[in-house]
Design an enzyme around this catalytic site. Structure first.
Site, PDB file in Angstrom:
ATOM      1  N   HIS A   1      15.217 -20.254 -58.274  1.00 27.89           N
ATOM      2  CA  HIS A   1      14.321 -21.419 -58.383  1.00 27.89           C
ATOM      3  C   HIS A   1      14.276 -21.905 -59.841  1.00 27.89           C
ATOM      4  CE1 HIS A   1      10.280 -23.421 -57.396  1.00 27.89           C
ATOM      5  NE2 HIS A   1      10.271 -23.394 -58.711  1.00 27.89           N
ATOM      6  N   GLU A   2      14.159 -20.967 -60.779  1.00 25.70           N
ATOM      7  CA  GLU A   2      14.083 -21.344 -62.211  1.00 25.70           C
ATOM      8  C   GLU A   2      15.426 -21.876 -62.705  1.00 25.70           C
ATOM      9  OE1 GLU A   2      11.224 -21.573 -63.035  1.00 25.70           O
ATOM     10  OE2 GLU A   2      10.263 -20.084 -61.745  1.00 25.70           O
TER      11      GLU A   2
ATOM     12  N   CYS B   1       5.868 -24.445 -56.378  1.00 28.70           N
ATOM     13  CA  CYS B   1       6.325 -24.778 -57.732  1.00 28.70           C
ATOM     14  C   CYS B   1       5.155 -25.335 -58.522  1.00 28.70           C
ATOM     15  CB  CYS B   1       7.440 -25.820 -57.651  1.00 28.70           C
ATOM     16  SG  CYS B   1       8.108 -26.285 -59.256  1.00 28.70           S
ATOM     17  N   LEU B   2       5.036 -24.905 -59.754  1.00 28.83           N
ATOM     18  CA  LEU B   2       3.947 -25.405 -60.609  1.00 28.83           C
ATOM     19  C   LEU B   2       4.086 -26.909 -60.853  1.00 28.83           C
ATOM     20  CD1 LEU B   2       3.755 -22.495 -63.204  1.00 28.83           C
ATOM     21  CD2 LEU B   2       2.172 -22.971 -61.316  1.00 28.83           C
TER      22      LEU B   2
ATOM     23  N   GLY C   1       6.807 -17.826 -62.532  1.00 28.20           N
ATOM     24  CA  GLY C   1       7.985 -18.220 -63.294  1.00 28.20           C
ATOM     25  C   GLY C   1       7.746 -19.565 -63.957  1.00 28.20           C
TER      26      GLY C   1
ATOM     27  N   GLN D   1      10.494 -27.621 -67.330  1.00 31.27           N
ATOM     28  CA  GLN D   1       9.179 -27.966 -66.766  1.00 31.27           C
ATOM     29  C   GLN D   1       8.155 -28.320 -67.840  1.00 31.27           C
ATOM     30  OE1 GLN D   1       9.027 -24.277 -64.181  1.00 31.27           O
ATOM     31  NE2 GLN D   1       7.803 -25.673 -62.945  1.00 31.27           N
TER      32      GLN D   1
ATOM     33  N   HIS E   1      15.748 -25.450 -61.974  1.00 31.39           N
ATOM     34  CA  HIS E   1      15.006 -26.323 -62.902  1.00 31.39           C
ATOM     35  C   HIS E   1      15.850 -26.666 -64.129  1.00 31.39           C
ATOM     36  CE1 HIS E   1      10.965 -26.736 -61.306  1.00 31.39           C
ATOM     37  NE2 HIS E   1      10.801 -25.429 -61.156  1.00 31.39           N
TER      38      HIS E   1
HETATM   39  O1  GNR Z   1       4.659 -19.624 -59.260  1.00 28.09           O
HETATM   40  C1  GNR Z   1       5.656 -19.820 -58.569  1.00 28.09           C
HETATM   41  N1  GNR Z   1       5.762 -19.207 -57.357  1.00 28.09           N
HETATM   42  C2  GNR Z   1       6.921 -19.185 -56.598  1.00 28.09           C
HETATM   43  C3  GNR Z   1       6.820 -18.737 -55.294  1.00 28.09           C
HETATM   44  C4  GNR Z   1       7.938 -18.678 -54.500  1.00 28.09           C
HETATM   45  C5  GNR Z   1       9.156 -19.073 -54.992  1.00 28.09           C
HETATM   46  C6  GNR Z   1       9.272 -19.547 -56.291  1.00 28.09           C
HETATM   47  C7  GNR Z   1       8.163 -19.590 -57.103  1.00 28.09           C
HETATM   48  S1  GNR Z   1       8.309 -20.140 -58.723  1.00 28.09           S
HETATM   49  C8  GNR Z   1       6.698 -20.755 -59.016  1.00 28.09           C
HETATM   50  C9  GNR Z   1       6.542 -21.136 -60.482  1.00 28.09           C
HETATM   51  C10 GNR Z   1       7.455 -22.298 -60.792  1.00 28.09           C
HETATM   52  O2  GNR Z   1       7.291 -23.409 -60.408  1.00 28.09           O
HETATM   53  N2  GNR Z   1       8.521 -22.020 -61.478  1.00 28.09           N
HETATM   54  O3  GNR Z   1       9.415 -22.978 -61.746  1.00 28.09           O
HETATM   55 NI    NI Z   2       9.205 -24.457 -60.160  1.00 32.93          NI
END
Ligand code: GNR
Ligand code: NI
Length: 167
Positions: A133-134, A91-92, A46, A51, A137
């Site tokens: 999660h997104e 999270c990236l 995601g 980001q 952000h």
């Molecule tokens: O790549 C991602 N893996 C992930 C794993 C578990 C829960 C959420 C994520 S999102 C993350 C990519 C990211 O940082 N998206 O904002």
């Molecule tokens: Ni993230």
């Protein structure tokens, strides 16, 4: 097109809030494609516009193994939620850290696609967690905010050290 630069925690720009997308044009489609490429290259499942320092309410997700299920979610609204689950999240913007976070088990959202068409989506499992999660952000929130202050401080120190080493 060059890939987008993903901001890293504790960059204060990750705390910015996205504004609704109002213009659905070719530039938006180009941004969506670039966000997807950046996400696949990372690699991640995601990516939210905040980001990559774009303050638009927009995110891309693909939880498939073979890049076959790309979803673009614009101006999402949470309509319904049900249950709670604890999942290890990464999270990236916080590389190499994985910690458990509690989220809604199932959600229903209303959103628009890159053409401006409205749709509803019901999700569970990893897709549900990833959408939440997104969406965080887009409001300047990170998964580390759900951890204890002690854990978050440790992660911040680690990220600052990583940054120093790669400069
Ligand atoms: O790549 C991602 N893996 C992930 C794993 C578990 C829960 C959420 C994520 S999102 C993350 C990519 C990211 O940082 N998206 O904002
Ligand atoms: Ni993230």
């Amino acid at each position: 097109m060059p890939l987008l630069n993903i901001l890293r925690f504790p960059d204060p720009r990750l705390r910015q809030h996205a504004a609704p997308v109002e213009v659905f044009d070719e530039e938006l489609v180009a941004l969506k494609n670039n966000m997807l490429e950046t996400m696949y290259e990372a690699p991640g499942i995601g990516l939210a516009a905040v980001q990559v320092n774009v303050l638009l309410s927009m995110l891309v997700i693909d939880i498939s193994e073979d890049k076959s299920e790309a979803i673009c979610i614009i101006n999402p609204e949470l309509l319904e939620h049900d249950g709670l689950v604890k999942t290890d999240e990464g999270c990236l913007s916080v590389p190499a850290i994985y910690e458990p976070v509690k989220r809604f088990e199932r959600i229903k959202i209303r959103a628009q696609d890159e053409k401006g068409e409205f749709f509803e989506l019901e999700a569970d499992g990893l897709l549900s967690v990833c959408i939440q999660h997104e969406m965080d952000h887009l409001e300047g929130k990170l998964f580390v905010d759900y951890l204890t202050e002690m854990k978050r401080r440790r992660i911040q120190k680690k990220m600052e050290k990583l940054l120093r080493e790669t400069m």
